[in-house]
Design a protein around this motif. Structure first.
Motif, PDB file in Angstrom:
ATOM      1  N   GLN A 157       2.961  97.665  31.018  1.00  0.00           N
ATOM      2  CA  GLN A 157       3.091  97.879  32.239  1.00  0.00           C
ATOM      3  C   GLN A 157       4.516  98.648  32.513  1.00  0.00           C
ATOM      4  N   ASP A 158       5.763  98.748  32.492  1.00  0.00           N
ATOM      5  CA  ASP A 158       6.712  99.333  32.159  1.00  0.00           C
ATOM      6  C   ASP A 158       6.725 101.221  31.638  1.00  0.00           C
TER       7      ASP A 158
ATOM      8  N   THR B 287       7.401 104.646  36.529  1.00  0.00           N
ATOM      9  CA  THR B 287       6.507 103.430  35.976  1.00  0.00           C
ATOM     10  C   THR B 287       5.753 104.206  37.366  1.00  0.00           C
TER      11      THR B 287
END
Length: 333
Positions: A106-107, A239
């Protein structure tokens, strides 16, 4: 059908009889057998035809549903456009985004590439708010509004792109304004050099580096990374959640005014592409690298979506259109 008269009542010989086709006559010398002429019940055939029509209609409906699902299924869209992995941040602008990661953490940090241009446009409008910049003033031979709308006079399809010139070592901001291919404000042609020049203008007006102006005055850019080679045209990275934090903020209505040369259809506003349905968008690509990436952002009233992907579509515009359909139906909860 043919009606034959016998001593009994008049009856209809149905055309489905193989030995007596429609509009035919009995061969010479041939007679019907004695007794009443049989009546063939055509109802089973009518039922069969109706059933066949229903089956065909059901097949068409199933095919259409399958095609619609394929258009809105994110995994299918990614596969169709050669996108191997990605992270999507989406949701209402007033809430924390929902994060969907596909074959990626996710990051994960991605290059935003041309998603940097809406950030630069926001910095320009911060200068407008402070009275340091006017949209109608001329800079590097074009109005600031023209530079923001890709109408500064440079057509990279004709003369190439100075920002991507091989061997260039200077900052994007320091590239001199090249010769023009058309009169500023007469039409649009996607231009990186125009945004490089806007970055230079920001440094001159604020008296500090472009990236510091962005960090101080553009909401939602905290934590993003900056590289000066593509600079204001494509140098930001981070991100999906970080870009969502920027994209959730309102765009100045003046930035979305339709230019006179774009009388209908989609058009480049100041920092954003306005799609036919009014959705604000931008995508970013840089081909020929060890890790090709495709990035895209969408803004609608009450909804923002940011998609950062590994891979490279053959058709960037088609990928954007298909991703918009797929991301718009992602579950909100």
């Amino acid at each position: 059908s043919i009606g034959l008269q016998n001593r009994g009542p008049r009856v209809r010989i149905l055309p489905l009889l193989p030995f007596l086709p429609r509009n035919s006559r009995l061969p010479p010398g041939r007679k019907l057998p004695p007794g009443p002429c049989p009546v063939i019940d055509a109802r089973p055939m009518r039922y069969f035809r109706a059933l066949l029509i229903l089956l065909l209609a059901a097949s068409v409906i199933v095919l259409l549903v399958h095609q619609q699902r394929d258009k809105t299924d994110l995994a299918a869209v990614m596969k169709r456009h050669g996108l191997k992995a990605g992270v999507i941040a989406y949701g209402p602008p007033g809430k924390n985004p929902r994060i969907l990661a596909i074959n990626a953490p996710q990051d994960q940090v991605f290059h935003y590439w041309s998603l940097s241009k809406p950030i630069t446009a926001a910095a320009v409008f911060a200068g407008v708010d402070k009275g340091l910049v006017r949209l109608d003033e001329r800079y590097a031979g074009a109005s600031v509004a023209d530079l923001l709308r890709h109408a500064g006079g440079w057509d990279r399809e004709v003369a190439g792109d100075p920002a991507h010139r091989p061997g260039r070592s200077a900052r994007c901001i320091d590239i001199p304004a090249p010769a023009r291919q058309f009169a500023p404000g007469s039409r649009e042609a996607y231009s990186n050099i125009g945004y490089c020049l806007l970055g230079r203008m920001i440094e001159e007006r604020f008296g500090k580096p472009y990236e510091k102006v962005v960090a101080e005055l553009v909401p939602g850019t905290a934590g993003m990374r900056y590289d000066s080679w593509l600079g204001p045209a494509g140098g930001w990275s981070g991100t999906a959640a970080q870009y969502f934090a920027f994209a959730r903020h309102e765009v100045d209505p003046d930035a979305l005014e339709r230019p006179v040369y774009a009388r209908k259809g989609p058009y480049y506003a100041m920092g954003w592409r306005v799609l036919p349905d009014g959705t604000l968008s931008h995508y970013g690509v840089l081909t020929g690298t060890a890790a090709d990436q495709y990035t895209v952002v969408f803004k609608r009233p009450g909804w923002v979506a940011v998609g950062l992907f590994s891979g490279m579509p053959r058709d960037w515009e088609a990928a954007r259109a298909d991703l918009l359909e797929a991301l718009a139906v992602l579950p909100a909860g």
